[in-house]
Write a protein that holds these residues in place. Structure first.
Motif, PDB file in Angstrom:
ATOM      1  N   THR A 159      25.072   5.127  15.462  1.00 34.70           N
ATOM      2  CA  THR A 159      24.169   5.307  16.558  1.00 34.70           C
ATOM      3  C   THR A 159      22.531   5.362  16.033  1.00 34.70           C
ATOM      4  N   PHE A 160      22.406   6.128  15.131  1.00 38.13           N
ATOM      5  CA  PHE A 160      20.898   6.157  14.417  1.00 38.13           C
ATOM      6  C   PHE A 160      20.328   4.914  13.971  1.00 38.13           C
ATOM      7  N   SER A 161      21.547   4.259  13.173  1.00 36.45           N
ATOM      8  CA  SER A 161      20.907   2.969  12.804  1.00 36.45           C
ATOM      9  C   SER A 161      20.660   1.832  13.939  1.00 36.45           C
ATOM     10  N   ASP A 162      21.252   1.862  14.888  1.00 35.30           N
ATOM     11  CA  ASP A 162      21.161   1.029  15.911  1.00 35.30           C
ATOM     12  C   ASP A 162      19.745   1.593  16.553  1.00 35.30           C
ATOM     13  N   LEU A 163      19.600   2.917  16.798  1.00 36.99           N
ATOM     14  CA  LEU A 163      18.305   3.164  17.422  1.00 36.99           C
ATOM     15  C   LEU A 163      17.144   2.943  16.646  1.00 36.99           C
ATOM     16  N   LEU A 164      17.315   3.255  15.332  1.00 32.18           N
ATOM     17  CA  LEU A 164      16.003   3.244  14.479  1.00 32.18           C
ATOM     18  C   LEU A 164      15.260   1.571  14.230  1.00 32.18           C
ATOM     19  N   ILE A 165      16.550   0.705  14.275  1.00 31.47           N
ATOM     20  CA  ILE A 165      16.066  -0.746  14.247  1.00 31.47           C
ATOM     21  C   ILE A 165      15.145  -1.249  15.301  1.00 31.47           C
TER      22      ILE A 165
ATOM     23  N   TYR B 150       0.748  -1.233  -0.036  1.00 34.09           N
ATOM     24  CA  TYR B 150       0.086  -0.121   0.029  1.00 34.09           C
ATOM     25  C   TYR B 150       0.858   1.321   0.030  1.00 34.09           C
ATOM     26  N   TRP B 151       0.219   2.292  -0.560  1.00 39.06           N
ATOM     27  CA  TRP B 151       1.060   3.601  -0.481  1.00 39.06           C
ATOM     28  C   TRP B 151       1.223   4.014   0.675  1.00 39.06           C
ATOM     29  N   TYR B 152       0.420   3.786   1.710  1.00 34.82           N
ATOM     30  CA  TYR B 152       0.402   4.361   3.044  1.00 34.82           C
ATOM     31  C   TYR B 152       1.833   3.943   3.773  1.00 34.82           C
ATOM     32  N   GLY B 153       2.050   2.776   3.561  1.00 36.86           N
ATOM     33  CA  GLY B 153       3.271   1.973   4.281  1.00 36.86           C
ATOM     34  C   GLY B 153       4.848   2.552   3.387  1.00 36.86           C
ATOM     35  N   ILE B 154       4.443   2.537   2.021  1.00 33.56           N
ATOM     36  CA  ILE B 154       5.557   3.271   1.156  1.00 33.56           C
ATOM     37  C   ILE B 154       5.794   4.836   1.842  1.00 33.56           C
ATOM     38  N   ILE B 155       4.925   5.572   1.968  1.00 33.49           N
ATOM     39  CA  ILE B 155       5.113   6.744   2.298  1.00 33.49           C
ATOM     40  C   ILE B 155       5.740   7.079   3.570  1.00 33.49           C
ATOM     41  N   ILE B 156       5.124   5.992   4.700  1.00 33.60           N
ATOM     42  CA  ILE B 156       5.574   6.178   6.053  1.00 33.60           C
ATOM     43  C   ILE B 156       7.125   5.724   5.927  1.00 33.60           C
ATOM     44  N   ALA B 157       7.405   4.727   5.155  1.00 31.50           N
ATOM     45  CA  ALA B 157       8.869   4.011   5.012  1.00 31.50           C
ATOM     46  C   ALA B 157       9.842   5.387   4.366  1.00 31.50           C
ATOM     47  N   PHE B 158       9.205   6.020   3.242  1.00 28.18           N
ATOM     48  CA  PHE B 158      10.106   6.994   2.998  1.00 28.18           C
ATOM     49  C   PHE B 158      10.433   8.047   3.858  1.00 28.18           C
ATOM     50  N   GLY B 159       9.249   8.650   4.584  1.00 23.92           N
ATOM     51  CA  GLY B 159       9.646   9.455   5.607  1.00 23.92           C
ATOM     52  C   GLY B 159      10.547   9.178   6.736  1.00 23.92           C
ATOM     53  N   ALA B 160      10.574   7.862   7.011  1.00 22.71           N
ATOM     54  CA  ALA B 160      11.368   7.484   8.170  1.00 22.71           C
ATOM     55  C   ALA B 160      12.873   7.205   7.636  1.00 22.71           C
ATOM     56  N   PHE B 161      12.925   6.705   6.278  1.00 26.68           N
ATOM     57  CA  PHE B 161      14.465   6.618   5.732  1.00 26.68           C
ATOM     58  C   PHE B 161      15.052   8.102   5.586  1.00 26.68           C
ATOM     59  N   LEU B 162      14.282   9.093   4.902  1.00 25.09           N
ATOM     60  CA  LEU B 162      14.603  10.479   4.602  1.00 25.09           C
ATOM     61  C   LEU B 162      15.165  11.006   6.024  1.00 25.09           C
ATOM     62  N   GLY B 163      14.187  10.920   6.972  1.00 26.40           N
ATOM     63  CA  GLY B 163      14.720  11.405   8.425  1.00 26.40           C
ATOM     64  C   GLY B 163      16.083  10.736   8.981  1.00 26.40           C
ATOM     65  N   PHE B 164      16.146   9.152   8.981  1.00 27.98           N
ATOM     66  CA  PHE B 164      17.228   8.775   9.279  1.00 27.98           C
ATOM     67  C   PHE B 164      18.501   9.081   8.402  1.00 27.98           C
ATOM     68  N   PHE B 165      18.381   9.520   7.125  1.00 21.77           N
ATOM     69  CA  PHE B 165      19.640  10.040   6.630  1.00 21.77           C
ATOM     70  C   PHE B 165      20.164  11.306   6.938  1.00 21.77           C
ATOM     71  N   ILE B 166      19.163  12.323   7.469  1.00 24.09           N
ATOM     72  CA  ILE B 166      19.405  13.541   7.849  1.00 24.09           C
ATOM     73  C   ILE B 166      19.966  13.329   9.164  1.00 24.09           C
ATOM     74  N   ALA B 167      19.389  12.900  10.183  1.00 26.37           N
ATOM     75  CA  ALA B 167      19.998  12.476  11.372  1.00 26.37           C
ATOM     76  C   ALA B 167      21.364  11.773  11.650  1.00 26.37           C
ATOM     77  N   GLN B 168      21.376  10.848  10.556  1.00 27.72           N
ATOM     78  CA  GLN B 168      22.768  10.247  10.616  1.00 27.72           C
ATOM     79  C   GLN B 168      24.002  11.119  10.259  1.00 27.72           C
ATOM     80  N   ARG B 169      23.646  11.811   9.167  1.00 32.09           N
ATOM     81  CA  ARG B 169      24.688  12.733   8.975  1.00 32.09           C
ATOM     82  C   ARG B 169      25.107  13.839  10.027  1.00 32.09           C
ATOM     83  N   GLU B 170      23.954  14.452  10.460  1.00 29.83           N
ATOM     84  CA  GLU B 170      24.096  15.404  11.724  1.00 29.83           C
ATOM     85  C   GLU B 170      24.918  14.701  13.159  1.00 29.83           C
ATOM     86  N   SER B 171      24.586  13.434  13.180  1.00 32.50           N
ATOM     87  CA  SER B 171      25.290  12.852  14.266  1.00 32.50           C
ATOM     88  C   SER B 171      26.487  12.594  14.147  1.00 32.50           C
ATOM     89  N   GLU B 172      26.924  12.426  13.116  1.00 36.02           N
ATOM     90  CA  GLU B 172      28.246  12.317  12.866  1.00 36.02           C
ATOM     91  C   GLU B 172      29.172  13.765  13.080  1.00 36.02           C
TER      92      GLU B 172
END
Length: 269
Positions: free
Chosen positions: A49-55, A19-41
């Motif tokens: 840190t954030f890959s371990d946390l998000l799992i 479903y699009w619902y799941g794809i959109i939620i997953a995309f938002g989570a991935f983009l947020g992770f990417f931004i947080a990962q770069r900032e955390s370094e």
């Protein structure tokens, strides 16, 4: 008038329906992770840190969001327990997700021996961006909308045709409150990115996110037709939004007065 809604199904692979619902939620989570990962370094946290946390945090947030929603809609589910697990139909509450994710972050920070406030400060822009994107999942499901409006009202907002048509549900046009909240959250994301340069005291980035989101949610929730209700006249999200704003302000003042917020956002330790 015959307007066909957009399909909630993105694609099918044999017995698997995506479903699009799941794809959109997953995309938002991935983009947020990417931004947080770069900032955390940049802020001196270990790369993983954030890959371990998000799992851990993502599944807990989804489960807690569903539990929160079902708990306040129990009359709907008590005789249809199988529907409790039909999360692709919608029906997750962001306040439930925030409770689950914040508690997970707190215990994660304790175990990893890192600052909880530093962790959530870094995560705050990513969280609100994920919320901004996630509201489009509600759009695909034709949910989280407001009360009836005329088509002319929607046209007066200069909305593209596909949004206007998707807001046509069972013969009636509705307020696109999903869009109002998505825009509010996107502005909040830009605000929080800007505040990184201000170098706020530690914890105040996250608390600013809570305040910003809660103010917008309070007013937008008042327009919605599908609110979870505490009583016949009290919307749960509005009550919680007011409480979160007040608590966040008190915490900011308390941490400043007691010296608990001496460190700044950009401090490496």
């Amino acid at each position: 008038m015959n307007i066909e809604p957009l399909s909630r199904v993105a694609f099918e692979l044999g017995p698997l329906t995506v479903y699009w619902y799941g794809i959109i939620i997953a995309f938002g989570a991935f983009l947020g992770f990417f931004i947080a990962q770069r900032e955390s370094e940049k802020r001196g946290l270990p790369k993983e840190t954030f890959s371990d946390l998000l799992i851990i945090a993502i599944p807990i947030a989804i489960i807690s969001a569903r539990i929160y929603y079902v708990a306040f809609q129990w009359d709907q589910y008590r005789n249809n327990l199988g529907d409790v697990f039909a999360i692709w139909e919608g029906g997750i509450a962001i306040h439930g997700a925030l409770i689950g994710a914040t508690l997970t972050g707190y215990f994660f920070a304790k175990i990893k021996k890192i600052s909880f406030w530093k962790l959530v400060d870094i995560a705050a822009p990513s969280i609100i961006l994920g919320q901004a994107i996630g509201r489009w999942g509600n759009f695909m499901n034709q949910e989280a909308h407001g009360g009836p409006v005329a088509r002319e009202f929607l046209e007066g907002l200069y909305l593209p045709e596909f949004i206007i048509n998707q807001m046509y549900i069972d013969g009636v046009f509705y307020h696109p409150t999903f869009l109002y909240e998505s825009i509010w959250n996107l502005i909040g994301f830009i605000l929080l990115l800007s505040l990184r340069k201000v170098n706020l005291r530690r914890g105040e980035m996250f608390l600013t996110y809570i305040i910003w989101y809660s103010i917008g949610r309070f007013f937008i929730e008042g327009m919605r037709t599908d609110s979870l209700m505490l009583t016949e006249s009290l919307r749960i999200a509005q009550v919680i939004s007011i409480a979160l704003v007040l608590v966040s302000i008190v915490v900011i003042i308390y941490r400043r007065k007691t010296g608990l917020s001496m460190k700044r956002y950009a401090d490496l330790n």
